[in-house]
Write a protein that holds these residues in place. Sequence first.
Motif, PDB file in Angstrom:
ATOM      1  N   VAL A 128      39.116  47.147  44.490  1.00 47.87           N
ATOM      2  CA  VAL A 128      40.025  46.653  45.547  1.00 47.87           C
ATOM      3  C   VAL A 128      40.660  45.234  44.894  1.00 47.87           C
ATOM      4  CG1 VAL A 128      40.206  45.780  47.909  1.00 47.87           C
ATOM      5  CG2 VAL A 128      38.438  47.438  47.179  1.00 47.87           C
ATOM      6  N   TRP A 129      42.009  45.303  45.329  1.00 48.97           N
ATOM      7  CA  TRP A 129      42.826  43.972  44.561  1.00 48.97           C
ATOM      8  C   TRP A 129      43.374  43.443  45.571  1.00 48.97           C
ATOM      9  CZ3 TRP A 129      41.332  48.442  41.874  1.00 48.97           C
ATOM     10  CH2 TRP A 129      41.012  48.223  40.750  1.00 48.97           C
ATOM     11  N   ASP A 130      43.742  42.069  45.512  1.00 49.83           N
ATOM     12  CA  ASP A 130      44.796  41.452  46.243  1.00 49.83           C
ATOM     13  C   ASP A 130      46.069  41.830  46.039  1.00 49.83           C
ATOM     14  OD1 ASP A 130      46.394  39.206  46.894  1.00 49.83           O
ATOM     15  OD2 ASP A 130      44.641  38.104  47.748  1.00 49.83           O
ATOM     16  N   VAL A 131      46.999  42.078  47.063  1.00 49.34           N
ATOM     17  CA  VAL A 131      48.288  42.571  46.968  1.00 49.34           C
ATOM     18  C   VAL A 131      49.194  41.367  46.602  1.00 49.34           C
ATOM     19  CG1 VAL A 131      50.267  43.758  48.154  1.00 49.34           C
ATOM     20  CG2 VAL A 131      47.952  44.658  48.534  1.00 49.34           C
ATOM     21  N   GLY A 132      48.812  40.318  46.810  1.00 48.01           N
ATOM     22  CA  GLY A 132      49.774  38.988  46.873  1.00 48.01           C
ATOM     23  C   GLY A 132      49.475  38.662  45.265  1.00 48.01           C
ATOM     24  N   THR A 133      48.610  38.548  44.734  1.00 47.07           N
ATOM     25  CA  THR A 133      48.489  38.099  43.387  1.00 47.07           C
ATOM     26  C   THR A 133      48.021  39.283  42.156  1.00 47.07           C
ATOM     27  OG1 THR A 133      45.935  37.988  43.671  1.00 47.07           O
ATOM     28  CG2 THR A 133      47.190  35.996  44.278  1.00 47.07           C
ATOM     29  N   GLY A 134      47.424  40.216  42.555  1.00 44.06           N
ATOM     30  CA  GLY A 134      47.066  41.404  41.662  1.00 44.06           C
ATOM     31  C   GLY A 134      45.732  41.037  41.159  1.00 44.06           C
ATOM     32  N   GLN A 135      44.909  40.038  41.534  1.00 42.98           N
ATOM     33  CA  GLN A 135      43.768  39.785  41.471  1.00 42.98           C
ATOM     34  C   GLN A 135      42.506  40.795  41.823  1.00 42.98           C
ATOM     35  OE1 GLN A 135      42.218  35.847  42.551  1.00 42.98           O
ATOM     36  NE2 GLN A 135      40.237  35.924  41.694  1.00 42.98           N
ATOM     37  N   ARG A 136      41.657  41.263  40.919  1.00 46.06           N
ATOM     38  CA  ARG A 136      40.865  42.107  41.433  1.00 46.06           C
ATOM     39  C   ARG A 136      39.642  41.453  42.411  1.00 46.06           C
ATOM     40  NH1 ARG A 136      35.673  42.920  39.472  1.00 46.06           N
ATOM     41  NH2 ARG A 136      36.410  42.214  37.460  1.00 46.06           N
TER      42      ARG A 136
END
Length: 332
Positions: A128-136
């Motif tokens: 799962v990733w953060d849509v705003g940053t691309g961070q996992r």
Amino acid sequence: FLLYPDEASFFTEPATAFIVNATTGEPTRTFDGYGGQMVRLSPDGTMLAGQPFARQGVLGPVTIRNVETGNVVLELDDWCTFDRNQNAPGPECATQPEALGDAAWWIEFSPDGTMVAVAGDRSARAGVWDVGTGQRLAWLDELTSDPGDLPILRFSTDSDLLVAVNPELAVFRTENWSKVASLPSGIEWWDLTFTPDGRYLFGGSRTTGVVTVDTTTWEYVGDPLPGHQGGLRDIDLSPDGSHIAAASSDGFVRIWDLRTSELIQAIPFGDGVVTFVHFVTNDHLIAVPSGRPALTMTIEIPELIDIARSEVSRGFTAEECATYHIDPCPDL
């Protein structure tokens, strides 16, 4: 949806991603160069998640693209390349020990639009990733990783839970990614969908049809919906949660009234598989038979009668009325 040049080039050659107006059926945007199993629009329709080719035969990282500008705005951290010709992670992955090199099998945005979950094809691993940053945000390492069972991912209506199937149904809390519930394997899952209030989860199975899970207890409720035949390929709920539709390998779309659990329509599309079904409104849905254009249908009987009266020169026969559950059976 993705359109590959032909079956022989499936996954190995770039495909075109189409964004289609659900009301008119007309494409509104197209993006070339994608691979993997699917692309997915964000809930607000402004972002497209997918896996483009990095170079010939090699899939790149999963990206998120701005639909209006067409620009890629971010890549998902720790999703590496995948060599389709070698059926193995790309050479770039050797320097990224935490990364996953795989083709994207399943992509799912959370309803609140803040997260995107992606599952791999070969590895059967999901993250799962953060849509705003691309961070996992998490690898779902407690998910059974059996490459023989391809994952299915679905967020709850409030985005507080993520359900993953592979082949066990596992429930993760998105606050801390702890596993809070599970159901044993035994059902060959193909799709999942929550009711609008999140109280029930409907699961589509290739073998048993549509089953119901109570999300307060995470136990099965009642028997599978009656009348299902063929291998189930896709399910969808109407926006008000009153009806559910299932697309099947026997060429039918079947629709049940969930208030009574009654099968109210079984719509034939001829030979072949119906691969996709989706409610546009409570009364209209889109179905995609394999190898044929997407079709918009109505389940509202008065509208169906009006369409029939405008296009045919006779009334319904008694057999047709019985087949399509039209009662009373009208004349022109």
